[in-house]
Design a protein around this motif. Structure first.
Motif, PDB file in Angstrom:
ATOM      1  N   THR A  62       0.833  -1.206   0.000  1.00  0.00           N
ATOM      2  CA  THR A  62       0.000   0.000   0.000  1.00  0.00           C
ATOM      3  C   THR A  62       0.869   1.257   0.000  1.00  0.00           C
ATOM      4  OG1 THR A  62      -0.199  -0.241   2.421  1.00  0.00           O
ATOM      5  CG2 THR A  62      -2.018  -1.092   1.070  1.00  0.00           C
ATOM      6  N   THR A  86      -0.727  -0.655  -6.473  1.00  0.00           N
ATOM      7  CA  THR A  86      -2.130  -0.948  -6.194  1.00  0.00           C
ATOM      8  C   THR A  86      -2.968   0.293  -5.953  1.00  0.00           C
ATOM      9  OG1 THR A  86      -1.503  -1.212  -3.885  1.00  0.00           O
ATOM     10  CG2 THR A  86      -1.644  -3.225  -5.202  1.00  0.00           C
ATOM     11  N   GLU A 285      -4.376  -6.765  -3.769  1.00  0.00           N
ATOM     12  CA  GLU A 285      -4.749  -5.994  -4.951  1.00  0.00           C
ATOM     13  C   GLU A 285      -6.258  -5.806  -5.021  1.00  0.00           C
ATOM     14  OE1 GLU A 285      -4.061  -5.963  -9.804  1.00  0.00           O
ATOM     15  OE2 GLU A 285      -3.188  -7.551  -8.567  1.00  0.00           O
ATOM     16  N   ALA A 286      -7.015  -6.873  -4.741  1.00  0.00           N
ATOM     17  CA  ALA A 286      -8.479  -6.778  -4.752  1.00  0.00           C
ATOM     18  C   ALA A 286      -8.975  -5.846  -3.646  1.00  0.00           C
ATOM     19  CB  ALA A 286      -9.092  -8.166  -4.595  1.00  0.00           C
ATOM     20  N   CYS A 288      -7.333  -3.332  -2.267  1.00  0.00           N
ATOM     21  CA  CYS A 288      -6.997  -1.949  -2.608  1.00  0.00           C
ATOM     22  C   CYS A 288      -7.980  -1.375  -3.616  1.00  0.00           C
ATOM     23  CB  CYS A 288      -5.569  -1.867  -3.132  1.00  0.00           C
ATOM     24  SG  CYS A 288      -4.298  -2.038  -1.863  1.00  0.00           S
ATOM     25  N   GLN A 289      -8.430  -2.196  -4.549  1.00  0.00           N
ATOM     26  CA  GLN A 289      -9.424  -1.732  -5.520  1.00  0.00           C
ATOM     27  C   GLN A 289     -10.741  -1.396  -4.832  1.00  0.00           C
ATOM     28  OE1 GLN A 289      -9.620  -4.870  -8.436  1.00  0.00           O
ATOM     29  NE2 GLN A 289      -7.689  -4.283  -9.412  1.00  0.00           N
ATOM     30  N   GLN A 290     -11.131  -2.226  -3.861  1.00  0.00           N
ATOM     31  CA  GLN A 290     -12.353  -1.947  -3.097  1.00  0.00           C
ATOM     32  C   GLN A 290     -12.214  -0.667  -2.279  1.00  0.00           C
ATOM     33  OE1 GLN A 290     -14.092  -5.326  -0.863  1.00  0.00           O
ATOM     34  NE2 GLN A 290     -12.606  -6.598  -1.923  1.00  0.00           N
ATOM     35  N   GLU A 292      -9.864   2.011  -2.628  1.00  0.00           N
ATOM     36  CA  GLU A 292      -9.426   3.282  -3.207  1.00  0.00           C
ATOM     37  C   GLU A 292     -10.572   4.091  -3.803  1.00  0.00           C
ATOM     38  OE1 GLU A 292      -5.557   4.588  -5.641  1.00  0.00           O
ATOM     39  OE2 GLU A 292      -6.975   3.427  -6.856  1.00  0.00           O
ATOM     40  N   LYS A 293     -11.449   3.462  -4.545  1.00  0.00           N
ATOM     41  CA  LYS A 293     -12.513   4.198  -5.231  1.00  0.00           C
ATOM     42  C   LYS A 293     -13.384   4.998  -4.269  1.00  0.00           C
ATOM     43  CE  LYS A 293     -16.262   3.558  -8.582  1.00  0.00           C
ATOM     44  NZ  LYS A 293     -16.928   2.600  -9.507  1.00  0.00           N
TER      45      LYS A 293
END
Length: 408
Positions: A62, A86, A285-286, A288-290, A292-293
């Motif tokens: 991160t 990520t 990675e999954a 971080c996608q959840q 960050e947005k």
């Protein structure tokens, strides 16, 4: 223990009858009688949003990547600061973040570390400590709705500060709103019951009746505020809902935004799953996608609507992860480095502390979790030297001898 075990709003069966209603967490969270603590108008921040990463987030994946790690580093908008690949969106806005790499502890077990990072004290069963949210709640005047809301999972309680400052825990946002609507439809019955309580005969049941009447009044005040509507996410503009996303954490963050806009002074939004002992690369990675947005979305909204300067964002979990991968491609518990990120107001663009090239230790000046709590409390306008009095009459400090961290 201090954690509130499964005392979620939905878990109490509020709509099943008035008996369950008045024994529920709702009443504990809303019973404000005689609670007239003062706000701190001089506080730099009036609201606090904690992004709780349950399980312990990996710093290497991160905000503190290392050359030897499996994750590529990318430049950020702050000279000399790099994030993991990520987090490309947050990397572009690193000048709005304060990255703290100097915090660590000795608590490497989930439950103990989670309590430490919620209270600022290592667990001592005989002396439970109030959570950060409860301390902030205790410093605020009563707005007629909960001052401390936890979105997801368990909450950490008020200890000796009293049930008025318990977290209002919501796991199912839509379900919680539906239950409030069902209660609202019974408003006439609530008013009738309150009137009956006023006519109790003068006997040993009077105190119980008065307490129940106070709880009824608390529920009625809540229904007359914007709190129920803040849980109605479908009323948000389509563009805003899209920016936050449809995943659970996105829904929690959209709710957090609506609660902060309403005036709730402390909200915790939880994202679990960071205990990556196995398959760390794919799982982080999954996650971080959840994460960050909706994080970017709430930053946008706070800035657009003029709440950025008085809302403190705190990103943290119970500890970091080991610099080396284990045999299962995962990272194990590593409390020596406990990553923290702050945002809001003028905190952005700062890097506090550093770790060595391998990510195995902190270098230079280091800080304890107590120091972190002293920092947050100071930012929220609370006196870090204040003493509380427990229900046993013993004085105790708000932090475990913590000293605020210099962030600039």
């Amino acid at each position: 223990m201090n954690p509130i075990k499964r005392r979620s709003f939905l878990g109490q069966g509020i709509a099943t009858g008035f008996g369950s209603l008045f024994g529920s967490q709702l009443c504990h969270a809303l019973d404000r009688a005689g609670d007239q603590t003062k706000e701190c108008p001089e506080a730099p921040f009036r609201r606090c949003l904690v992004l709780w990463m349950g399980g312990g987030p990996s710093q290497q994946d991160t905000f503190d990547p290392k050359p030897a790690s499996a994750r590529r580093s990318i430049p950020t908008s702050v000279n000399g600061l790099q994030f993991a690949e990520t987090l490309p969106g947050l990397a572009e806005r690193a000048d709005e973040l304060c990255v703290i790499r100097s915090v660590g502890s000795r608590e490497g077990e989930h439950e103990r570390a989670t309590e430490l990072l919620h209270t600022g004290f290592s667990p001592l069963p005989s002396f439970p400590r109030p959570s950060l949210g409860s301390m902030v709640s205790h410093s605020q005047t009563d707005p007629g709705f909960p001052r401390f809301v936890t979105l997801g999972g368990n909450g950490f309680g008020p200890a000796f500060l009293g049930s008025n400052h318990s977290p209002f825990v919501i796991e199912d946002i839509a379900g919680a709103r539906n239950q409030l609507l069902r209660i609202d439809r019974k408003r006439n019955s609530l008013e009738l019951l309150a009137a009956m309580n006023q006519r109790y005969p003068g006997n040993r049941l009077v105190e119980s009746a008065q307490q129940r009447t106070t709880q009824i009044e608390s529920v009625q005040r809540l229904l007359d505020t914007g709190f129920p509507d803040a849980l109605r996410l479908e009323s948000a503009e389509n563009a805003r809902r899209e920016r936050y996303g449809n995943q659970v954490f996105g829904q929690r963050m959209l709710t957090a935004w609506r609660l902060l806009e309403l005036g709730v002074p402390f909200v915790e939004a939880q994202l679990s799953g960071w205990d990556t002992h196995i398959d760390n690369g794919r799982r982080t990675e999954a996650l971080c996608q959840q994460m960050e947005k909706p994080w970017l979305a709430i930053m946008d909204d706070l800035q657009e609507f003029g709440l950025w300067d008085d809302t403190l964002i705190v990103w943290m979990g119970e500890f970091g992860r080991t610099p080396q991968l284990n045999g299962a491609g995962g990272r194990d518990h590593f409390p020596e480095i406990t990553p923290v990120v702050l945002a809001g107001g003028s905190l952005g663009g700062s890097i506090v502390g550093q770790t060595n090239a391998e990510g195995s230790r902190r270098e230079g000046k280091t800080h304890s979790v107590a120091d972190l709590f002293a920092t947050i409390l100071q930012l929220m306008g609370l006196d870090t030297k204040q003493e509380y009095t427990t229900q046993f009459g013993s004085p105790t400090t708000v932090t475990d001898e913590g000293t605020p961290i210099a962030l600039k």
